[in-house]
Design a protein around this motif. Structure first.
Motif, PDB file in Angstrom:
ATOM      1  N   ASP A  42       7.047   5.361   1.111  1.00  0.00           N
ATOM      2  CA  ASP A  42       6.280   4.453   1.964  1.00  0.00           C
ATOM      3  C   ASP A  42       6.281   3.044   1.405  1.00  0.00           C
ATOM      4  O   ASP A  42       6.581   2.809   0.226  1.00  0.00           O
ATOM      5  N   PHE A  43       5.947   2.130   2.224  1.00  0.00           N
ATOM      6  CA  PHE A  43       5.839   0.726   1.816  1.00  0.00           C
ATOM      7  C   PHE A  43       4.823   0.589   0.694  1.00  0.00           C
ATOM      8  O   PHE A  43       3.782   1.192   0.722  1.00  0.00           O
ATOM      9  N   TRP A  44       5.245  -0.182  -0.382  1.00  0.00           N
ATOM     10  CA  TRP A  44       4.293  -0.385  -1.476  1.00  0.00           C
ATOM     11  C   TRP A  44       4.021  -1.869  -1.655  1.00  0.00           C
ATOM     12  O   TRP A  44       4.834  -2.713  -1.290  1.00  0.00           O
ATOM     13  N   SER A  45       2.968  -2.119  -2.283  1.00  0.00           N
ATOM     14  CA  SER A  45       2.539  -3.503  -2.443  1.00  0.00           C
ATOM     15  C   SER A  45       3.189  -4.104  -3.676  1.00  0.00           C
ATOM     16  O   SER A  45       3.848  -3.445  -4.458  1.00  0.00           O
ATOM     17  N   SER A  46       2.992  -5.374  -3.854  1.00  0.00           N
ATOM     18  CA  SER A  46       3.573  -6.105  -4.990  1.00  0.00           C
ATOM     19  C   SER A  46       2.984  -5.667  -6.312  1.00  0.00           C
ATOM     20  O   SER A  46       3.460  -6.044  -7.364  1.00  0.00           O
ATOM     21  N   SER A  47       1.951  -4.811  -6.317  1.00  0.00           N
ATOM     22  CA  SER A  47       1.354  -4.332  -7.564  1.00  0.00           C
ATOM     23  C   SER A  47       2.086  -3.115  -8.123  1.00  0.00           C
ATOM     24  O   SER A  47       1.757  -2.631  -9.191  1.00  0.00           O
ATOM     25  N   ASP A  48       3.109  -2.567  -7.369  1.00  0.00           N
ATOM     26  CA  ASP A  48       3.884  -1.421  -7.855  1.00  0.00           C
ATOM     27  C   ASP A  48       4.868  -1.853  -8.939  1.00  0.00           C
ATOM     28  O   ASP A  48       5.219  -3.030  -9.064  1.00  0.00           O
ATOM     29  N   GLU A  49       5.323  -0.841  -9.752  1.00  0.00           N
ATOM     30  CA  GLU A  49       6.208  -1.126 -10.898  1.00  0.00           C
ATOM     31  C   GLU A  49       7.291  -0.054 -10.974  1.00  0.00           C
ATOM     32  O   GLU A  49       7.079   1.096 -10.573  1.00  0.00           O
ATOM     33  N   THR A  50       8.452  -0.427 -11.534  1.00  0.00           N
ATOM     34  CA  THR A  50       9.551   0.513 -11.806  1.00  0.00           C
ATOM     35  C   THR A  50       9.879   0.452 -13.295  1.00  0.00           C
ATOM     36  O   THR A  50      10.036  -0.642 -13.855  1.00  0.00           O
ATOM     37  N   GLY A  82       5.925   3.336  -8.983  1.00  0.00           N
ATOM     38  CA  GLY A  82       4.601   3.509  -8.415  1.00  0.00           C
ATOM     39  C   GLY A  82       3.640   2.476  -8.941  1.00  0.00           C
ATOM     40  O   GLY A  82       4.042   1.458  -9.533  1.00  0.00           O
ATOM     41  N   PRO A  83       2.353   2.736  -8.801  1.00  0.00           N
ATOM     42  CA  PRO A  83       1.345   1.783  -9.255  1.00  0.00           C
ATOM     43  C   PRO A  83       1.480   1.465 -10.738  1.00  0.00           C
ATOM     44  O   PRO A  83       1.808   2.334 -11.542  1.00  0.00           O
ATOM     45  N   ASN A  84       1.193   0.205 -11.057  1.00  0.00           N
ATOM     46  CA  ASN A  84       1.319  -0.252 -12.451  1.00  0.00           C
ATOM     47  C   ASN A  84       0.584   0.650 -13.423  1.00  0.00           C
ATOM     48  O   ASN A  84       1.129   1.042 -14.468  1.00  0.00           O
ATOM     49  N   SER A  85      -0.639   0.949 -13.119  1.00  0.00           N
ATOM     50  CA  SER A  85      -1.471   1.700 -14.055  1.00  0.00           C
ATOM     51  C   SER A  85      -0.889   3.086 -14.324  1.00  0.00           C
ATOM     52  O   SER A  85      -0.850   3.556 -15.470  1.00  0.00           O
ATOM     53  N   SER A  86      -0.408   3.751 -13.274  1.00  0.00           N
ATOM     54  CA  SER A  86       0.139   5.099 -13.440  1.00  0.00           C
ATOM     55  C   SER A  86       1.461   5.077 -14.215  1.00  0.00           C
ATOM     56  O   SER A  86       1.702   5.914 -15.088  1.00  0.00           O
ATOM     57  N   VAL A  87       2.340   4.107 -13.878  1.00  0.00           N
ATOM     58  CA  VAL A  87       3.625   4.002 -14.589  1.00  0.00           C
ATOM     59  C   VAL A  87       3.398   3.717 -16.068  1.00  0.00           C
ATOM     60  O   VAL A  87       3.997   4.341 -16.946  1.00  0.00           O
ATOM     61  N   THR A  88       2.517   2.756 -16.339  1.00  0.00           N
ATOM     62  CA  THR A  88       2.255   2.383 -17.735  1.00  0.00           C
ATOM     63  C   THR A  88       1.676   3.550 -18.517  1.00  0.00           C
ATOM     64  O   THR A  88       2.083   3.841 -19.646  1.00  0.00           O
ATOM     65  N   SER A  89       0.689   4.243 -17.925  1.00  0.00           N
ATOM     66  CA  SER A  89       0.061   5.378 -18.616  1.00  0.00           C
ATOM     67  C   SER A  89       1.071   6.481 -18.900  1.00  0.00           C
ATOM     68  O   SER A  89       1.130   7.021 -20.015  1.00  0.00           O
ATOM     69  N   THR A  90       1.911   6.796 -17.897  1.00  0.00           N
ATOM     70  CA  THR A  90       2.873   7.896 -18.063  1.00  0.00           C
ATOM     71  C   THR A  90       3.957   7.544 -19.078  1.00  0.00           C
ATOM     72  O   THR A  90       4.329   8.358 -19.933  1.00  0.00           O
ATOM     73  N   SER A  91       4.448   6.306 -19.031  1.00  0.00           N
ATOM     74  CA  SER A  91       5.510   5.908 -19.957  1.00  0.00           C
ATOM     75  C   SER A  91       5.006   5.788 -21.384  1.00  0.00           C
ATOM     76  O   SER A  91       5.750   6.008 -22.342  1.00  0.00           O
ATOM     77  N   THR A  92       3.748   5.441 -21.531  1.00  0.00           N
ATOM     78  CA  THR A  92       3.167   5.304 -22.878  1.00  0.00           C
ATOM     79  C   THR A  92       2.888   6.668 -23.493  1.00  0.00           C
ATOM     80  O   THR A  92       3.238   6.940 -24.642  1.00  0.00           O
ATOM     81  N   GLN A  93       2.248   7.540 -22.734  1.00  0.00           N
ATOM     82  CA  GLN A  93       1.848   8.842 -23.279  1.00  0.00           C
ATOM     83  C   GLN A  93       3.000   9.849 -23.313  1.00  0.00           C
ATOM     84  O   GLN A  93       3.058  10.705 -24.202  1.00  0.00           O
ATOM     85  N   ARG A  94       3.883   9.766 -22.305  1.00  0.00           N
ATOM     86  CA  ARG A  94       5.029  10.675 -22.213  1.00  0.00           C
ATOM     87  C   ARG A  94       4.601  12.144 -22.331  1.00  0.00           C
ATOM     88  O   ARG A  94       5.261  12.953 -22.992  1.00  0.00           O
ATOM     89  N   ASN A  95       3.506  12.458 -21.727  1.00  0.00           N
ATOM     90  CA  ASN A  95       2.988  13.829 -21.790  1.00  0.00           C
ATOM     91  C   ASN A  95       3.456  14.636 -20.590  1.00  0.00           C
ATOM     92  O   ASN A  95       2.661  15.278 -19.894  1.00  0.00           O
ATOM     93  N   PHE A  96       4.750  14.547 -20.303  1.00  0.00           N
ATOM     94  CA  PHE A  96       5.333  15.311 -19.208  1.00  0.00           C
ATOM     95  C   PHE A  96       6.579  16.020 -19.722  1.00  0.00           C
ATOM     96  O   PHE A  96       7.087  15.722 -20.811  1.00  0.00           O
ATOM     97  N   ASP A  97       7.080  16.957 -18.929  1.00  0.00           N
ATOM     98  CA  ASP A  97       8.243  17.744 -19.324  1.00  0.00           C
ATOM     99  C   ASP A  97       9.352  17.594 -18.293  1.00  0.00           C
ATOM    100  O   ASP A  97       9.089  17.493 -17.086  1.00  0.00           O
ATOM    101  N   VAL A  98      10.599  17.596 -18.802  1.00  0.00           N
ATOM    102  CA  VAL A  98      11.780  17.704 -17.961  1.00  0.00           C
ATOM    103  C   VAL A  98      12.463  19.004 -18.361  1.00  0.00           C
ATOM    104  O   VAL A  98      12.641  19.285 -19.559  1.00  0.00           O
ATOM    105  N   PHE A  99      12.900  19.816 -17.391  1.00  0.00           N
ATOM    106  CA  PHE A  99      13.413  21.140 -17.735  1.00  0.00           C
ATOM    107  C   PHE A  99      14.397  21.626 -16.677  1.00  0.00           C
ATOM    108  O   PHE A  99      14.484  21.073 -15.567  1.00  0.00           O
ATOM    109  N   VAL A 100      15.141  22.668 -17.089  1.00  0.00           N
ATOM    110  CA  VAL A 100      15.933  23.434 -16.123  1.00  0.00           C
ATOM    111  C   VAL A 100      15.348  24.841 -16.120  1.00  0.00           C
ATOM    112  O   VAL A 100      15.172  25.446 -17.183  1.00  0.00           O
ATOM    113  N   ASP A 101      15.057  25.323 -14.963  1.00  0.00           N
ATOM    114  CA  ASP A 101      14.448  26.646 -14.830  1.00  0.00           C
ATOM    115  C   ASP A 101      15.548  27.659 -14.546  1.00  0.00           C
ATOM    116  O   ASP A 101      16.110  27.713 -13.446  1.00  0.00           O
ATOM    117  N   LEU A 102      15.854  28.474 -15.562  1.00  0.00           N
ATOM    118  CA  LEU A 102      16.914  29.478 -15.436  1.00  0.00           C
ATOM    119  C   LEU A 102      16.356  30.894 -15.463  1.00  0.00           C
ATOM    120  O   LEU A 102      17.114  31.854 -15.643  1.00  0.00           O
TER     121      LEU A 102
END
Length: 416
Positions: A42-50, A82-102
């Motif tokens: 969806d359309f995002w505002s100028s406050s979004d970040e990549t 996405g939103p600045n706050s969410s991108v910054t928090s996720t990139s700083t904490q890196r408390n997520f997983d990337v995986f292949v489910d076999l």
């Protein structure tokens, strides 16, 4: 009411309003389409970040006690939008997983998508690569002895040799697919011997795995992957005498008295079996034909190729000599044991004397006198009238060489 609608100004106002509404609707529709084309949603505002996150580890969800998986990258890149706050928090904490489910996959090769968890739903997530080709194989485990191999062995310090190399531990456990395990031919560690001049104690060296053709097998887990290596380095040696060899003959009138090297022995370094066969080290030949006076020369040692090191490769040789001389003495021949009733006549030589040539060192010959030399014949009591040949006896100092004019002379006995 009809009159109001028939007013041209009302109609113009309504047309303008409809045009503005139509323009706004088309603009919003275009923006919405462009957002869909970029995958952002969806359309995002100028406050979004990549933001792009590199080196995110990839986990594999499978029964790793039963299977081995290859083809999964160790890390990937993850793009967050996405939103600045969410991108910054996720990139700083890196408390997520990337995986292949076999889970539930049987052995084989598959194209699978990489998935993620632990990232807020208000963020758009893009993983690079999006999907990978993976191969699932049955897991195998075995133990292997470690072989110690050497590189630059010819560059070890001269005089040294490797006696034995050991590892701690002596075995490693290798985990991989059955296919890889069945290919393993040797497990090695390599020790660099360049410049080594003492034992190696506890050097940490990585373990390598090879197939029967010498190809390294990288897709295997080795435990431990690094071991401690101890190498016993020794320097076998022994001391042997130095033998001065000569060639040619000295000139006439010269006698070599002594030939003495400044070193009587030398230490050599070689393998034990080589040392057992070497009893002495010879010099290069000393040419006697050019020796005319007391002198000192440098001679190279002839070092066998099997010797790794020798204390010195040349010696200084001192040459002492004497010059020989000759003198001729004319001496009377004395008569011994002649009985009184007989007389003796010299036939050859008629004079009863002869020359005696004396050979020896100049100093010794120069000190000789006629009193030091005697010539004689021993008749031993002969009592017959006859002419006969008799040997001449020579009395001279010890060590003197001589050459008589006659070895035998001719005499005649007559009764007085």
């Amino acid at each position: 009411m009809d009159n109001w609608l028939k007013s041209p100004w009302v109609i113009r106002f309504i047309s303008l309003a409809l045009a503005i509404l139509l323009f706004t609707t088309v603009s919003l529709s275009e923006n919405s389409r462009q957002s869909a084309d970029t995958g952002v949603g969806d359309f995002w505002s100028s406050s979004d970040e990549t933001q792009v996150l590199d080196d995110i580890p990839v986990n594999i969800q499978i029964d790793q006690e039963k299977y081995v998986v290859s083809g999964v990258p160790s890390t990937v890149s993850v793009t967050l939008q996405g939103p600045n706050s969410s991108v910054t928090s996720t990139s700083t904490q890196r408390n997520f997983d990337v995986f292949v489910d076999l889970e539930g996959f049987d052995p084989g090769t598959y194209m699978v998508e990489l998935e993620h968890s632990g990232i807020s739903n208000n963020l758009d997530v893009y993983i690079e690569p999006k999907e990978v080709e993976v191969t699932i194989e049955e897991r195998a485990v075995d133990q292997y002895d470690i072989t110690v191999d050497y590189i630059n062995e010819d560059q070890i310090e001269p005089g040294f040799e490797v006696v034995e190399g050991t590892t701690n531990p002596v075995q490693v456990t290798i985990t991989s697919s059955k296919n890889v395990i069945e290919k393993i031919a040797t497990v090695k560690v390599f020790v660099n011997l360049q410049g080594v001049d003492e034992p190696i104690d506890g050097r940490e060296v990585p373990v390598k795995v090879y197939d029967s053709e010498g190809n390294e097998l990288n897709n295997a887990r080795i435990e431990p992957s690094v071991v401690e290596v101890t190498v016993d380095v020794q320097s076998p040696s022994k001391v042997v005498p130095i033998e001065v060899t000569t060639t040619g003959e000295v000139q006439d009138g010269i006698t070599i008295n002594t030939i003495t090297p400044n070193l009587s022995e030398v230490r050599i370094f070689a393998p034990e079996d080589v040392l057992a066969t070497i009893e002495e080290i010879e010099t290069e030949p000393l040419d006697l034909t050019g020796i005319t006076e007391v002198s000192t020369v440098q001679l190279q040692l002839n070092v066998p190729s099997e010797i790794r090191k020798i204390e010195t490769e040349q010696v200084e040789v001192s040459i002492q000599l004497d010059r020989t001389a000759e003198r001729v003495f004319n001496l009377p021949i004395e008569i011994q044991n002649l009985t009184e009733e007989y007389s003796l006549t010299f036939i050859e030589p008629a004079e009863g004397e002869m020359d005696l040539t004396v050979l020896g060192l100049e100093e010794e010959i120069g000190n000789l006198s006629e009193e030091d030399l005697q010539l004689s014949i021993n008749l031993d009591g002969r009592q017959t009238e006859e002419e006969f040949e008799i040997p001449v006896e020579i009395n001279a100092p010890e060590g003197i060489n001589f050459e008589p004019e006659y070895r035998n002379i001719v005499v005649r006995l007559e009764q007085s």
